[in-house]
Scaffold this motif. Structure first.
Motif, PDB file in Angstrom:
ATOM      1  N   ALA A 205      37.424  16.810  30.668  1.00  0.00           N
ATOM      2  CA  ALA A 205      37.076  17.328  32.321  1.00  0.00           C
ATOM      3  C   ALA A 205      36.907  18.645  32.399  1.00  0.00           C
ATOM      4  CB  ALA A 205      37.615  16.583  33.245  1.00  0.00           C
ATOM      5  N   VAL A 206      38.018  19.739  32.135  1.00  0.00           N
ATOM      6  CA  VAL A 206      38.341  20.822  31.970  1.00  0.00           C
ATOM      7  C   VAL A 206      37.174  21.691  30.783  1.00  0.00           C
ATOM      8  CG1 VAL A 206      39.806  22.781  32.115  1.00  0.00           C
ATOM      9  CG2 VAL A 206      40.215  20.391  33.239  1.00  0.00           C
ATOM     10  N   LYS A 207      37.346  21.430  29.840  1.00  0.00           N
ATOM     11  CA  LYS A 207      36.318  21.445  28.931  1.00  0.00           C
ATOM     12  C   LYS A 207      34.763  21.476  29.304  1.00  0.00           C
ATOM     13  CE  LYS A 207      35.154  18.912  25.984  1.00  0.00           C
ATOM     14  NZ  LYS A 207      33.248  18.538  25.405  1.00  0.00           N
ATOM     15  N   LEU A 211      32.051  24.244  30.081  1.00  0.00           N
ATOM     16  CA  LEU A 211      30.423  24.404  29.358  1.00  0.00           C
ATOM     17  C   LEU A 211      29.556  24.133  30.009  1.00  0.00           C
ATOM     18  CD1 LEU A 211      31.021  22.288  26.193  1.00  0.00           C
ATOM     19  CD2 LEU A 211      31.578  24.783  26.055  1.00  0.00           C
ATOM     20  N   ALA A 212      30.197  23.189  31.749  1.00  0.00           N
ATOM     21  CA  ALA A 212      28.827  23.070  32.653  1.00  0.00           C
ATOM     22  C   ALA A 212      28.169  24.600  33.071  1.00  0.00           C
ATOM     23  CB  ALA A 212      28.837  22.401  33.203  1.00  0.00           C
ATOM     24  N   ALA A 213      28.997  25.827  33.137  1.00  0.00           N
ATOM     25  CA  ALA A 213      29.352  26.790  33.776  1.00  0.00           C
ATOM     26  C   ALA A 213      29.023  27.809  33.464  1.00  0.00           C
ATOM     27  CB  ALA A 213      30.146  27.310  34.200  1.00  0.00           C
ATOM     28  N   ASP A 214      29.015  27.559  31.997  1.00  0.00           N
ATOM     29  CA  ASP A 214      28.292  29.035  30.537  1.00  0.00           C
ATOM     30  C   ASP A 214      27.982  27.671  29.172  1.00  0.00           C
ATOM     31  OD1 ASP A 214      28.013  30.458  28.961  1.00  0.00           O
ATOM     32  OD2 ASP A 214      29.542  31.784  29.038  1.00  0.00           O
ATOM     33  N   PRO A 215      27.527  27.112  29.134  1.00  0.00           N
ATOM     34  CA  PRO A 215      27.109  26.739  27.728  1.00  0.00           C
ATOM     35  C   PRO A 215      26.993  27.296  26.292  1.00  0.00           C
ATOM     36  CG  PRO A 215      25.097  26.303  29.791  1.00  0.00           C
ATOM     37  CD  PRO A 215      25.685  27.331  29.719  1.00  0.00           C
ATOM     38  N   LYS A 216      27.530  28.994  26.702  1.00  0.00           N
ATOM     39  CA  LYS A 216      27.144  29.445  25.506  1.00  0.00           C
ATOM     40  C   LYS A 216      29.259  29.711  25.110  1.00  0.00           C
ATOM     41  CE  LYS A 216      23.072  31.659  25.196  1.00  0.00           C
ATOM     42  NZ  LYS A 216      22.947  33.520  25.650  1.00  0.00           N
ATOM     43  N   CYS A 217      29.884  29.450  26.358  1.00  0.00           N
ATOM     44  CA  CYS A 217      31.685  29.511  26.056  1.00  0.00           C
ATOM     45  C   CYS A 217      32.234  28.808  25.033  1.00  0.00           C
ATOM     46  CB  CYS A 217      31.856  28.776  27.872  1.00  0.00           C
ATOM     47  SG  CYS A 217      33.464  29.229  27.446  1.00  0.00           S
ATOM     48  N   LYS A 218      32.776  29.169  24.520  1.00  0.00           N
ATOM     49  CA  LYS A 218      33.530  28.675  23.465  1.00  0.00           C
ATOM     50  C   LYS A 218      34.453  28.025  23.803  1.00  0.00           C
ATOM     51  CE  LYS A 218      30.136  30.746  19.171  1.00  0.00           C
ATOM     52  NZ  LYS A 218      29.967  31.576  18.890  1.00  0.00           N
ATOM     53  N   VAL A 219      35.209  27.027  23.768  1.00  0.00           N
ATOM     54  CA  VAL A 219      35.877  26.299  23.952  1.00  0.00           C
ATOM     55  C   VAL A 219      37.167  25.779  23.286  1.00  0.00           C
ATOM     56  CG1 VAL A 219      37.046  24.735  25.333  1.00  0.00           C
ATOM     57  CG2 VAL A 219      35.085  25.703  26.266  1.00  0.00           C
ATOM     58  N   PHE A 220      38.047  26.289  23.380  1.00  0.00           N
ATOM     59  CA  PHE A 220      39.260  25.598  22.256  1.00  0.00           C
ATOM     60  C   PHE A 220      40.379  24.700  23.474  1.00  0.00           C
ATOM     61  CE2 PHE A 220      37.807  29.459  20.397  1.00  0.00           C
ATOM     62  CZ  PHE A 220      37.837  29.392  19.170  1.00  0.00           C
ATOM     63  N   VAL A 221      40.943  23.500  22.711  1.00  0.00           N
ATOM     64  CA  VAL A 221      41.814  22.946  23.710  1.00  0.00           C
ATOM     65  C   VAL A 221      42.659  22.088  22.236  1.00  0.00           C
ATOM     66  CG1 VAL A 221      42.445  20.099  24.630  1.00  0.00           C
ATOM     67  CG2 VAL A 221      39.764  21.531  24.920  1.00  0.00           C
ATOM     68  N   MET A 222      44.768  23.337  22.870  1.00  0.00           N
ATOM     69  CA  MET A 222      45.005  23.478  22.127  1.00  0.00           C
ATOM     70  C   MET A 222      46.646  22.749  22.869  1.00  0.00           C
ATOM     71  SD  MET A 222      46.224  27.386  21.405  1.00  0.00           S
ATOM     72  CE  MET A 222      44.825  27.894  21.238  1.00  0.00           C
TER      73      MET A 222
END
Length: 349
Positions: A205-207, A211-222
């Motif tokens: 949900a955080v991820k 992405l909803a706020a910025d679809p270009k954001c590159k997200v890592f879940v670690m």
């Protein structure tokens, strides 16, 4: 030398120079995660069950042991990512099992990390033992914009008083791009799989909100997921797929799946078998489609479990397993029960 031979040599040299100048140049960045296994100071934190890590506690945790622990962890952290980036190491490293800002300050002041100017992001969390997640970063490469701690919220099926680590979420700029890191330490195996499935759903949900706020954001879940990539929390709920070709909208790529499933190795050993709890997953915008080599923006290149020889027991009953700080009540002057992990990103200059 005859004019003919001289002309031929000149043509070869000109062709080499023209080819070299036409070659593309790339920058490489390493992002890592490492469970510090009980990085406690020697003082009691009010309201926390840290009594084992006091000079009078069960571990007899004194300044000598604490100073050795700091030095050992700094050594390992500084070596992360250096197989591809000698002398540079990781731009970002997520941490689990750190007690407070004091231990992070002391850690960053160790010579190996201080030489590179590492700084940290940390927000004190509600965990009853007092262990938190944190993020180390090299400000030469990563610029922090925001840091928030999103709490783990128990469901109606769980004890409402259950307190555990939240989701440390740090957004910033890496290689001129918007990057966000969600550092997790999901509930232990003693709590049952449902607790980790809830945690995985909340991390997702955080991820998704990023992405909803910025679809270009590159997200890592670690983090230390306390589950393997093949478990339901990681595969079905966080939707960490084992092959890039399988990653669709809303999915993540989990490059650690096949290391465990096909190579049979991992990041911590239990009763002689490997688990791979320490994972870094990434959103589809960090991936190249099969056959593509488009690195005009940050893209995933490869991943590694960091296997520095000094992290392992070299003799005795536990030869080949990780060299812990303490085992069986004996101080081993080691590192952690987990191994560090890294992913490498590439971007065309």
């Amino acid at each position: 030398m005859t004019m003919k031979r001289y002309g031929l040599l000149l043509a070869v040299l000109l062709n080499f120079v023209m080819t070299a100048s036409a070659q593309k140049k790339f920058s490489v960045y390493a992002i890592g995660f490492y469970n510090q296994e009980n990085l406690f100071d020697t003082c009691h934190d009010e309201g926390k069950h840290d009594y084992d890590f006091l000079p009078t506690g069960s571990y007899r945790w004194d300044e000598l042991k604490y100073s050795h622990k700091l030095h050992n962890m700094a050594r390992a952290l500084s070596d992360m990512g250096t197989s591809m980036l000698p002398g540079v190491g990781c731009a970002i490293i997520g941490l689990a099992e750190v007690e407070n800002a004091k231990v992070l300050t002391d850690l960053c002041n160790q010579p190996e990390l201080k030489a590179r100017g590492y700084q940290f992001c940390h927000i004190e969390g509600p965990d009853s033992r007092g262990i938190d997640c944190a993020l180390l970063y090299n400000p030469q490469f990563f610029k922090v914009d925001t840091t928030v701690l999103i709490p783990y919220v128990p469901t109606e099926k769980q004890d409402s008083g259950f307190k555990t680590r939240g989701f440390l979420t740090v957004s910033g700029q890496l290689a001129g791009e918007h990057v966000a890191v969600i550092v997790c330490h999901l509930p232990s195996r003693f709590n049952g799989s449902y607790y980790r499935e809830v945690g995985a759903a909340q991390a997702k949900a955080v991820k998704d909100s990023l992405l909803a706020a910025d679809p270009k954001c590159k997200v890592f879940v670690m983090g230390d997921m306390n589950d393997d990539p093949t478990n339901r929390s990681m595969y079905d709920i966080l939707r960490g797929k084992e092959n890039i070709e399988k990653v669709g909208e809303g999915d993540m790529y989990n490059p650690w799946y096949n290391i465990l499933a096909k190579q049979g190795t991992g990041t911590l050993m239990y009763q002689g078998a490997w688990n791979l709890f320490d994972q870094i997953l990434m959103t589809p915008n960090l991936l190249n489609a099969k056959g593509s080599k488009d690195y005009t923006s940050l893209k995933y290149f490869k991943n590694e479990i960091q296997r520095m020889p000094y992290l392992f027991q070299t003799e005795g009953k536990y030869k080949g397993s990780t060299k812990r700080t303490t085992a069986g009540g004996v101080w081993l002057d080691g590192f952690s029960d987990h191994l560090p992990v890294c992913v490498y990103l590439v971007k065309e200059q």
